[in-house]
Design a protein around this motif. Structure first.
Motif, PDB file in Angstrom:
ATOM      1  N   GLN A 119       0.787  -1.092  -0.068  1.00 19.04           N
ATOM      2  CA  GLN A 119      -0.050   0.173  -0.013  1.00 19.04           C
ATOM      3  C   GLN A 119       0.753   1.313   0.006  1.00 19.04           C
ATOM      4  O   GLN A 119       0.515   2.229  -0.708  1.00 19.04           O
ATOM      5  CB  GLN A 119      -0.937  -0.066   1.420  1.00 19.04           C
ATOM      6  N   ALA A 120       1.845   1.205   0.758  1.00 20.80           N
ATOM      7  CA  ALA A 120       2.708   2.257   0.932  1.00 20.80           C
ATOM      8  C   ALA A 120       3.462   2.785  -0.565  1.00 20.80           C
ATOM      9  O   ALA A 120       3.459   3.974  -1.003  1.00 20.80           O
ATOM     10  CB  ALA A 120       4.025   2.051   1.947  1.00 20.80           C
ATOM     11  N   LYS A 121       3.867   1.543  -1.300  1.00 24.62           N
ATOM     12  CA  LYS A 121       4.680   1.873  -2.371  1.00 24.62           C
ATOM     13  C   LYS A 121       3.731   2.029  -3.579  1.00 24.62           C
ATOM     14  O   LYS A 121       3.862   3.276  -4.398  1.00 24.62           O
ATOM     15  CB  LYS A 121       5.037   0.281  -2.956  1.00 24.62           C
TER      16      LYS A 121
ATOM     17  N   TYR B 225       3.599   5.283  -6.042  1.00 25.19           N
ATOM     18  CA  TYR B 225       3.484   5.217  -7.482  1.00 25.19           C
ATOM     19  C   TYR B 225       2.054   6.103  -7.788  1.00 25.19           C
ATOM     20  O   TYR B 225       2.448   6.663  -9.007  1.00 25.19           O
ATOM     21  CB  TYR B 225       2.907   3.620  -7.705  1.00 25.19           C
ATOM     22  N   MET B 226       1.146   6.259  -7.370  1.00 25.81           N
ATOM     23  CA  MET B 226       0.000   6.916  -7.728  1.00 25.81           C
ATOM     24  C   MET B 226       0.431   8.363  -7.707  1.00 25.81           C
ATOM     25  O   MET B 226      -0.053   9.078  -8.676  1.00 25.81           O
ATOM     26  CB  MET B 226      -1.330   6.784  -6.726  1.00 25.81           C
ATOM     27  N   GLN B 227       1.089   8.761  -6.627  1.00 19.99           N
ATOM     28  CA  GLN B 227       1.417  10.288  -6.861  1.00 19.99           C
ATOM     29  C   GLN B 227       2.430  10.430  -8.017  1.00 19.99           C
ATOM     30  O   GLN B 227       2.442  11.751  -8.511  1.00 19.99           O
ATOM     31  CB  GLN B 227       2.400  10.526  -5.560  1.00 19.99           C
ATOM     32  N   ALA B 228       3.356   9.660  -8.332  1.00 18.61           N
ATOM     33  CA  ALA B 228       4.396   9.827  -9.593  1.00 18.61           C
ATOM     34  C   ALA B 228       3.408   9.319 -10.912  1.00 18.61           C
ATOM     35  O   ALA B 228       3.834   9.976 -12.183  1.00 18.61           O
ATOM     36  CB  ALA B 228       5.260   8.789  -9.627  1.00 18.61           C
ATOM     37  N   HIS B 229       2.399   8.601 -10.862  1.00 16.30           N
ATOM     38  CA  HIS B 229       1.665   8.408 -12.072  1.00 16.30           C
ATOM     39  C   HIS B 229      -0.077   8.369 -11.829  1.00 16.30           C
ATOM     40  O   HIS B 229      -0.670   7.577 -11.723  1.00 16.30           O
ATOM     41  CB  HIS B 229       1.812   6.842 -12.414  1.00 16.30           C
ATOM     42  N   PRO B 230      -0.294   9.763 -11.669  1.00 16.31           N
ATOM     43  CA  PRO B 230      -1.736   9.896 -11.204  1.00 16.31           C
ATOM     44  C   PRO B 230      -2.644   9.751 -12.362  1.00 16.31           C
ATOM     45  O   PRO B 230      -4.086   9.472 -12.297  1.00 16.31           O
ATOM     46  CB  PRO B 230      -1.837  11.683 -11.049  1.00 16.31           C
ATOM     47  N   THR B 231      -2.380   9.482 -13.511  1.00 15.93           N
ATOM     48  CA  THR B 231      -3.215   8.893 -14.788  1.00 15.93           C
ATOM     49  C   THR B 231      -3.262   7.556 -14.978  1.00 15.93           C
ATOM     50  O   THR B 231      -3.829   7.216 -15.990  1.00 15.93           O
ATOM     51  CB  THR B 231      -2.944   9.814 -15.900  1.00 15.93           C
ATOM     52  N   ALA B 232      -2.624   6.710 -14.212  1.00 11.93           N
ATOM     53  CA  ALA B 232      -2.505   5.273 -14.472  1.00 11.93           C
ATOM     54  C   ALA B 232      -3.836   4.640 -14.544  1.00 11.93           C
ATOM     55  O   ALA B 232      -4.675   5.085 -13.692  1.00 11.93           O
ATOM     56  CB  ALA B 232      -1.653   4.721 -13.322  1.00 11.93           C
TER      57      ALA B 232
ATOM     58  N   SER C   1      -6.910   1.270 -14.082  1.00 11.26           N
ATOM     59  CA  SER C   1      -6.955   0.540 -13.179  1.00 11.26           C
ATOM     60  C   SER C   1      -6.145  -0.630 -13.447  1.00 11.26           C
ATOM     61  O   SER C   1      -5.683  -1.198 -12.486  1.00 11.26           O
ATOM     62  CB  SER C   1      -8.475   0.058 -12.999  1.00 11.26           C
ATOM     63  N   ALA C   2      -6.068  -0.991 -14.679  1.00  8.12           N
ATOM     64  CA  ALA C   2      -5.292  -2.529 -15.039  1.00  8.12           C
ATOM     65  C   ALA C   2      -3.595  -1.875 -14.806  1.00  8.12           C
ATOM     66  O   ALA C   2      -3.195  -2.878 -14.397  1.00  8.12           O
ATOM     67  CB  ALA C   2      -5.221  -2.478 -16.866  1.00  8.12           C
ATOM     68  N   GLN C   3      -3.206  -0.881 -14.949  1.00  9.90           N
ATOM     69  CA  GLN C   3      -1.953  -0.506 -14.693  1.00  9.90           C
ATOM     70  C   GLN C   3      -1.463  -0.403 -13.294  1.00  9.90           C
ATOM     71  O   GLN C   3      -0.719  -0.969 -12.688  1.00  9.90           O
ATOM     72  CB  GLN C   3      -1.361   0.914 -15.551  1.00  9.90           C
ATOM     73  N   GLN C   4      -2.502   0.110 -12.567  1.00 13.68           N
ATOM     74  CA  GLN C   4      -2.446   0.037 -11.178  1.00 13.68           C
ATOM     75  C   GLN C   4      -2.287  -1.394 -10.508  1.00 13.68           C
ATOM     76  O   GLN C   4      -1.561  -1.881  -9.681  1.00 13.68           O
ATOM     77  CB  GLN C   4      -3.530   0.749 -10.451  1.00 13.68           C
ATOM     78  N   LYS C   5      -3.488  -2.319 -11.129  1.00 14.25           N
ATOM     79  CA  LYS C   5      -3.251  -3.586 -10.622  1.00 14.25           C
ATOM     80  C   LYS C   5      -1.912  -4.359 -11.076  1.00 14.25           C
ATOM     81  O   LYS C   5      -1.508  -5.067 -10.083  1.00 14.25           O
ATOM     82  CB  LYS C   5      -4.585  -4.453 -11.247  1.00 14.25           C
TER      83      LYS C   5
END
Length: 250
Positions: free
Chosen positions: A210-212, A216-223, A225-229
């Motif tokens: 969760q911390a990572k 990641y989301m801060q660095a890639h705000p437009t990711a 859902s598939a990329q996030q998974k």
């Protein structure tokens, strides 16, 4: 075909020297048939000893491989057992397909065909990549063309194995390489862990992921859902693999 020619030239040589009456014709026919007979014997001999009329053909096949361990675990495992001592030749266990229920044993020497077995070797490397692969390079004898195949096809040397080497590459961050005895010992350690300790470990891993992911989301705000998974799975695999390596070193 070479056998047929050999028999034919034997007969011609015999007939030429025995049944042809004119001396000049006998010498000419006998000499020609004898030379052809000797050439046939030479060709057949060097085909067997030096693969005359053949060439080495090398093919390469690369496939993705999958964990030998529990498929529900984020960490991936390759089992590798060296054959002999300092041979750099391994029997390895992994799945060829993600859907395989059980992992398969690869490069296990076939004692019933030991001559061919010694021509096959396998080793592994850890890499910085993201995908585990097995690259098999195979070299075989093939006839140069249809003429040589017709002449010496009876020798059954077509596709004869010269050598075969398999190189397995696994990502160092998401795969752990162990011997079967190490994997068995690790499994025993995990079973002996108290339930509370196991739950605490799982919670720590979850929190680490969760911390990572927050970073990641801060660095890639437009990711998407598939990329996030996919990224979350990658982080989980890295953290689980690191935990396995630490447990194995204890």
């Amino acid at each position: 075909m070479i056998i047929v020619l050999l028999l034919l030239f034997v007969v011609l040589t015999f007939v030429s020297w025995i049944y042809i009456k004119p001396v000049t014709l006998r010498v000419i026919a006998g000499t020609i048939s004898l030379v052809l007979l000797m050439l046939s014997v030479w060709a057949m001999t060097v085909n067997f000893t030096d693969h005359f009329g053949m060439k080495k053909v090398t093919t390469t096949k690369t496939t993705q491989i999958y964990t030998a361990g529990d498929t529900s675990s984020p960490a991936n495992m390759l089992l590798a057992q060296e054959i002999g001592t300092k041979s750099n030749n391994y029997v390895m266990v992994y799945r060829d397909k993600a859907s395989d229920k059980k992992p398969a044993v690869h490069n296990k020497p076939d004692t019933k065909h030991i001559v061919e077995a010694v021509k096959k070797t396998a080793t592994y490397q850890t890499t910085k990549g993201s995908q585990a692969t097995a690259k098999t390079t195979t070299t075989r004898w093939r006839f140069k063309n249809d003429f040589y195949k017709m002449m010496f096809g009876v020798s059954d040397q077509q596709n004869q194995l010269i050598k075969q080497h398999t190189l397995v590459r696994v990502p160092s961050k998401t795969w752990v390489v162990m011997t079967p005895s190490q994997a068995k010992s690790l499994g025993a350690k995990q079973k002996q862990m108290p339930m509370q300790a196991q739950q605490a470990q799982q919670m720590q891993m979850k929190q680490a992921v969760q911390a990572k992911m927050m970073a990641y989301m801060q660095a890639h705000p437009t990711a998407t859902s598939a990329q996030q998974k996919a990224q979350a799975n990658a982080y989980a695999a890295e953290i689980a693999t690191s935990a396995l390596k630490q447990q194995d070193s204890k």
